[in-house]
Design a protein around this motif. Sequence first.
Motif, PDB file in Angstrom:
ATOM      1  N   LEU A  18       0.836  -1.193   0.000  1.00  0.00           N
ATOM      2  CA  LEU A  18       0.000   0.000   0.000  1.00  0.00           C
ATOM      3  C   LEU A  18       0.878   1.253   0.000  1.00  0.00           C
ATOM      4  CD1 LEU A  18      -2.518  -1.191   2.743  1.00  0.00           C
ATOM      5  CD2 LEU A  18      -2.894  -1.163   0.266  1.00  0.00           C
ATOM      6  N   PRO A  19       0.413   2.335  -0.623  1.00  0.00           N
ATOM      7  CA  PRO A  19       1.218   3.559  -0.678  1.00  0.00           C
ATOM      8  C   PRO A  19       1.031   4.463   0.548  1.00  0.00           C
ATOM      9  CG  PRO A  19      -0.753   3.834  -1.996  1.00  0.00           C
ATOM     10  CD  PRO A  19      -0.770   2.415  -1.465  1.00  0.00           C
ATOM     11  N   TYR A  20       0.419   3.943   1.599  1.00  0.00           N
ATOM     12  CA  TYR A  20       0.181   4.712   2.815  1.00  0.00           C
ATOM     13  C   TYR A  20       0.426   3.798   4.012  1.00  0.00           C
ATOM     14  CZ  TYR A  20      -4.273   2.291   2.134  1.00  0.00           C
ATOM     15  OH  TYR A  20      -5.226   1.335   1.903  1.00  0.00           O
ATOM     16  N   PRO A  21       0.699   4.377   5.195  1.00  0.00           N
ATOM     17  CA  PRO A  21       0.939   3.547   6.381  1.00  0.00           C
ATOM     18  C   PRO A  21      -0.305   2.737   6.752  1.00  0.00           C
ATOM     19  CG  PRO A  21       1.619   5.820   6.772  1.00  0.00           C
ATOM     20  CD  PRO A  21       0.859   5.809   5.471  1.00  0.00           C
ATOM     21  N   SER A  22      -0.100   1.448   6.989  1.00  0.00           N
ATOM     22  CA  SER A  22      -1.199   0.566   7.374  1.00  0.00           C
ATOM     23  C   SER A  22      -0.640  -0.662   8.060  1.00  0.00           C
ATOM     24  CB  SER A  22      -1.992   0.142   6.131  1.00  0.00           C
ATOM     25  OG  SER A  22      -2.923  -0.871   6.463  1.00  0.00           O
ATOM     26  N   LYS A  23      -1.352  -1.152   9.070  1.00  0.00           N
ATOM     27  CA  LYS A  23      -0.922  -2.387   9.730  1.00  0.00           C
ATOM     28  C   LYS A  23      -1.016  -3.571   8.777  1.00  0.00           C
ATOM     29  CE  LYS A  23      -5.400  -3.294  11.885  1.00  0.00           C
ATOM     30  NZ  LYS A  23      -6.124  -3.496  13.129  1.00  0.00           N
ATOM     31  N   CYS A  24      -1.793  -3.426   7.697  1.00  0.00           N
ATOM     32  CA  CYS A  24      -1.968  -4.518   6.738  1.00  0.00           C
ATOM     33  C   CYS A  24      -0.738  -4.739   5.852  1.00  0.00           C
ATOM     34  CB  CYS A  24      -3.196  -4.267   5.867  1.00  0.00           C
ATOM     35  SG  CYS A  24      -4.726  -4.283   6.814  1.00  0.00           S
ATOM     36  N   THR A  25       0.250  -3.849   5.937  1.00  0.00           N
ATOM     37  CA  THR A  25       1.482  -4.070   5.178  1.00  0.00           C
ATOM     38  C   THR A  25       2.411  -5.058   5.890  1.00  0.00           C
ATOM     39  OG1 THR A  25       2.578  -2.150   6.175  1.00  0.00           O
ATOM     40  CG2 THR A  25       1.402  -1.793   4.086  1.00  0.00           C
ATOM     41  N   LYS A  26       2.063  -5.413   7.125  1.00  0.00           N
ATOM     42  CA  LYS A  26       2.794  -6.450   7.853  1.00  0.00           C
ATOM     43  C   LYS A  26       2.127  -7.797   7.583  1.00  0.00           C
ATOM     44  CE  LYS A  26       4.202  -3.411  11.583  1.00  0.00           C
ATOM     45  NZ  LYS A  26       4.145  -3.152  13.017  1.00  0.00           N
ATOM     46  N   MET A  27       2.912  -8.855   7.573  1.00  0.00           N
ATOM     47  CA  MET A  27       2.365 -10.197   7.372  1.00  0.00           C
ATOM     48  C   MET A  27       1.379 -10.503   8.489  1.00  0.00           C
ATOM     49  SD  MET A  27       2.327 -12.848   5.385  1.00  0.00           S
ATOM     50  CE  MET A  27       3.770 -12.649   4.366  1.00  0.00           C
ATOM     51  N   HIS A  28       0.187 -10.980   8.110  1.00  0.00           N
ATOM     52  CA  HIS A  28      -0.851 -11.334   9.076  1.00  0.00           C
ATOM     53  C   HIS A  28      -1.756 -12.380   8.453  1.00  0.00           C
ATOM     54  CE1 HIS A  28      -2.659  -8.181   6.594  1.00  0.00           C
ATOM     55  NE2 HIS A  28      -3.843  -8.663   6.942  1.00  0.00           N
ATOM     56  N   GLY A  29      -2.539 -13.027   9.276  1.00  0.00           N
ATOM     57  CA  GLY A  29      -3.395 -14.102   8.782  1.00  0.00           C
ATOM     58  C   GLY A  29      -4.858 -13.875   9.061  1.00  0.00           C
ATOM     59  N   HIS A  30      -5.667 -14.625   8.322  1.00  0.00           N
ATOM     60  CA  HIS A  30      -7.113 -14.601   8.497  1.00  0.00           C
ATOM     61  C   HIS A  30      -7.635 -16.029   8.346  1.00  0.00           C
ATOM     62  CE1 HIS A  30      -7.385 -10.221   7.942  1.00  0.00           C
ATOM     63  NE2 HIS A  30      -6.609 -10.358   6.875  1.00  0.00           N
ATOM     64  N   ASN A  31      -8.784 -16.280   8.903  1.00  0.00           N
ATOM     65  CA  ASN A  31      -9.585 -17.439   8.538  1.00  0.00           C
ATOM     66  C   ASN A  31     -10.662 -16.893   7.611  1.00  0.00           C
ATOM     67  OD1 ASN A  31      -8.191 -19.410   9.959  1.00  0.00           O
ATOM     68  ND2 ASN A  31      -9.300 -18.968  11.832  1.00  0.00           N
ATOM     69  N   TRP A  32     -10.351 -16.906   6.323  1.00  0.00           N
ATOM     70  CA  TRP A  32     -11.206 -16.341   5.298  1.00  0.00           C
ATOM     71  C   TRP A  32     -12.462 -17.198   5.141  1.00  0.00           C
ATOM     72  CZ3 TRP A  32      -8.786 -12.219   2.607  1.00  0.00           C
ATOM     73  CH2 TRP A  32      -7.412 -12.091   2.818  1.00  0.00           C
ATOM     74  N   ILE A  33     -13.609 -16.557   5.024  1.00  0.00           N
ATOM     75  CA  ILE A  33     -14.855 -17.251   4.693  1.00  0.00           C
ATOM     76  C   ILE A  33     -15.174 -16.851   3.254  1.00  0.00           C
ATOM     77  CG2 ILE A  33     -17.291 -17.586   5.216  1.00  0.00           C
ATOM     78  CD1 ILE A  33     -15.384 -18.544   7.440  1.00  0.00           C
ATOM     79  N   VAL A  34     -15.190 -17.828   2.379  1.00  0.00           N
ATOM     80  CA  VAL A  34     -15.397 -17.582   0.958  1.00  0.00           C
ATOM     81  C   VAL A  34     -16.679 -18.285   0.527  1.00  0.00           C
ATOM     82  CG1 VAL A  34     -14.430 -17.923  -1.348  1.00  0.00           C
ATOM     83  CG2 VAL A  34     -12.902 -17.420   0.569  1.00  0.00           C
ATOM     84  N   THR A  35     -17.559 -17.544  -0.113  1.00  0.00           N
ATOM     85  CA  THR A  35     -18.768 -18.127  -0.674  1.00  0.00           C
ATOM     86  C   THR A  35     -18.709 -17.963  -2.181  1.00  0.00           C
ATOM     87  OG1 THR A  35     -19.984 -17.521   1.322  1.00  0.00           O
ATOM     88  CG2 THR A  35     -21.288 -18.211  -0.592  1.00  0.00           C
ATOM     89  N   ILE A  36     -18.806 -19.091  -2.866  1.00  0.00           N
ATOM     90  CA  ILE A  36     -18.668 -19.148  -4.315  1.00  0.00           C
ATOM     91  C   ILE A  36     -20.028 -19.491  -4.904  1.00  0.00           C
ATOM     92  CG2 ILE A  36     -17.517 -20.366  -6.214  1.00  0.00           C
ATOM     93  CD1 ILE A  36     -15.301 -21.004  -3.995  1.00  0.00           C
ATOM     94  N   TYR A  37     -20.475 -18.697  -5.859  1.00  0.00           N
ATOM     95  CA  TYR A  37     -21.782 -18.871  -6.486  1.00  0.00           C
ATOM     96  C   TYR A  37     -21.588 -19.262  -7.951  1.00  0.00           C
ATOM     97  CZ  TYR A  37     -23.277 -16.111  -2.451  1.00  0.00           C
ATOM     98  OH  TYR A  37     -23.494 -15.642  -1.175  1.00  0.00           O
TER      99      TYR A  37
END
Length: 110
Positions: A18-37
Amino acid sequence: MYYISKRIEIAGCHQLTLPYPSKCTKMHGHNWIVTIYCKSKELDENGMVVDFTHVKEDVHGYLDHGNFNELLPFNPTAENIARWICDRVEKCYRVDVQESEGNTATYVKD
């Protein structure tokens, strides 16, 4: 028209460029919930729009417990991931990607 949806949970990590400061530029994880239609005017020879198992294998089998920055050739935002999944899955027209409670991106093919 026949419609199906497949909901899967994917554990994975990423970091955003990202071109702005963000905590998301650090490696982090999620338990993604994906719904596919998926949809089809006609069922296949097995009486399905697409096999639920194939949908899961195509997405969960590739991404689960992976580093999305290494697995995907783009900045792995939820929006970009939703489009990638939609393009990857046969007969898919919409994907919802929830990376955390309250944060969901949706991609719909025109």
